[in-house]
Design an enzyme around this catalytic site. Structure first.
Site, mmCIF file in Angstrom:
data_model
loop_
_atom_site.group_PDB
_atom_site.id
_atom_site.type_symbol
_atom_site.label_atom_id
_atom_site.label_comp_id
_atom_site.label_asym_id
_atom_site.label_seq_id
_atom_site.Cartn_x
_atom_site.Cartn_y
_atom_site.Cartn_z
ATOM 1 N N GLY A 142 -1.933 4.264 1.593
ATOM 2 C CA GLY A 142 -1.072 4.396 0.431
ATOM 3 C C GLY A 142 -1.789 4.692 -0.862
ATOM 4 O O GLY A 142 -1.333 5.505 -1.674
ATOM 5 N N ASP A 147 -0.264 7.552 17.166
ATOM 6 C CA ASP A 147 -0.807 6.730 16.087
ATOM 7 C C ASP A 147 -1.466 5.472 16.638
ATOM 8 O O ASP A 147 -2.596 5.126 16.274
ATOM 9 C CB ASP A 147 0.309 6.365 15.105
ATOM 10 C CG ASP A 147 -0.215 5.625 13.885
ATOM 11 O OD1 ASP A 147 -0.818 6.278 13.021
ATOM 12 O OD2 ASP A 147 -0.001 4.400 13.794
ATOM 13 N N HIS A 194 6.612 4.954 9.987
ATOM 14 C CA HIS A 194 5.992 4.766 11.304
ATOM 15 C C HIS A 194 7.120 4.509 12.281
ATOM 16 O O HIS A 194 8.104 3.838 11.944
ATOM 17 C CB HIS A 194 5.015 3.594 11.256
ATOM 18 C CG HIS A 194 4.312 3.309 12.544
ATOM 19 N ND1 HIS A 194 3.870 4.295 13.403
ATOM 20 C CD2 HIS A 194 3.955 2.124 13.125
ATOM 21 C CE1 HIS A 194 3.271 3.733 14.449
ATOM 22 N NE2 HIS A 194 3.318 2.428 14.306
ATOM 23 N N SER A 237 0.816 -1.209 0.000
ATOM 24 C CA SER A 237 0.000 0.000 0.000
ATOM 25 C C SER A 237 0.853 1.263 0.000
ATOM 26 O O SER A 237 0.759 2.106 -0.898
ATOM 27 C CB SER A 237 -0.928 -0.002 1.217
ATOM 28 O OG SER A 237 -1.666 1.204 1.302
#
Length: 364
Positions: free
Chosen positions: A134, A191, A108, A27
């Site tokens: 993505g 996140d 990340h 992605s």
């Protein structure tokens, strides 16, 4: 007020002077590789031998090597694999080719923040984290805009890490929308918390519980699906466009009144306390430890939870209803069978296809 960085704040040529290896072609991987290439960067893709993505990346006009070869050949290495594969692939294929002065990048902060990867002291380490899936990063770029991103510099040995990272974000298209500075710790913890408490865990549990409450009270499952799941997109789109105030302006006064009076009863102090505990588990590494051990054990609990979730009646009812919605299935029209009224029986469960095959490490 946080500082946003835009295209005018970057040196667009900095990243173009480097060879960028995008590790993974899922992605995020395909979006980063294609966006950078179309921005004038020299891009190679790193995949494991035999990856089904290898031919796809080559059809997309990209040069593909093994992960080890791509790492050795590149100045900038962006790891775009699922978190659970970072350590294994890094130790086996990336670390040997990570020579002094290179830039190791992530989308990340999990692997760095929880020490799954401990980079050598003589390389730069940074992050560009798009706040978008993505396929949206790619589509928005092609439309001439960009997906906003976070960026962080964890280790700056060369003194050029920030310049190069912002240049990467510019080539990705993110500086068209704005890039916000953060840290690996802040990005990782916020996140994970957002995913667990709100975006994934919180929303799905709220939707599913609302559905179950209506069905248990004797209402039609199809109506429960529409009220608790289908219409969620309307509300989210309004909030995305103009915030909660715009959503409240757009709905009826009755709905707005219910928002103010019922919301605090659903999300009460018990829920707040649970959210605080979720955050504490993320901050002290408890969640990361559980997830790492789960993967090391072959993901038995994860796969069982995935199978059970797919068997929930809301998924069965939803599949039947969505089959009638031609606009959700581009290029198709409802057949007579799917055009008939849905007759799902909530108490019935069906065998779910085995969709739990793990993603192989070079794919994403």
């Amino acid at each position: 007020m946080a500082t946003m960085y835009y295209s005018s704040d970057t040196d667009p040529d900095a990243i173009k002077a480097k060879t960028v290896a995008v590790i993974g072609y899922g992605s995020q991987g395909h979006a980063h590789a294609l966006n950078l290439q179309e921005s004038g960067c020299k891009v190679i893709v790193g995949l494991y031998e035999g990856s089904p993505s290898w031919a796809k990346a080559e059809r997309d006009g990209l040069t593909v090597h093994t992960v080890a070869q791509a790492t050795a050949a590149a100045d900038v290495i962006m790891i775009l694999l699922p978190d659970q594969y970072h350590r294994e692939v890094y130790e086996r294929d990336i670390k040997p080719g990570l020579t002094a002065g290179k830039l190791l990048m992530f989308a990340h902060g999990f692997a760095i923040h929880y020490s799954q990867i401990v980079p050598p002291k003589d390389v730069d380490v940074a992050m560009v984290a798009p706040k978008s899936p993505g396929h949206m990063v790619r589509r928005i770029y092609q439309e001439g805009a960009g997906a906003p991103s976070l960026f962080a510099v964890f280790q700056d040995v060369t003194g050029a890490a920030e310049t190069l990272t912002l240049s990467y974000a510019n080539a990705l298209g993110s500086t068209r929308a704005g890039v916000l500075r953060t840290t690996f710790a802040e990005e990782t913890e916020t996140d994970l918390f957002g995913e667990q408490a709100v975006l994934c865990g919180g929303v799905t549990a709220l939707v599913q519980t609302g559905f179950e409450t209506l069905v248990e009270a004797g209402y039609q499952p199809e109506l429960a699906y529409f009220e608790c799941l289908h219409e969620l997109k309307l509300i989210v789109d309004l909030m995305y466009q103009g915030g909660m105030s715009y959503m409240r302006y757009s709905v009826s006064d009755t709905a707005e009144y219910g928002d103010y009076t019922a919301g605090p009863r659903v999300i009460d102090e018990h829920t707040r306390a649970t959210m605080r505990q979720l955050l504490a588990d993320i901050q002290d590494g408890s969640f990361a430890t559980r997830w790492i051990l789960e993967n090391q054990a072959g993901r038995p609990s994860f796969n069982a939870m995935r199978r059970n979730a797919r068997k929930h009646p809301i998924e069965q009812v939803g599949a039947e209803l969505r089959a009638m919605m031609a606009w959700l299935q581009p290029g198709t029209q409802p057949t007579p069978a799917t055009a008939a009224p849905a007759t799902a029986t909530v108490a019935t469960t069906t065998t779910t296809a085995n969709l739990t095959q793990p993603v192989t490490s070079g794919e994403r």
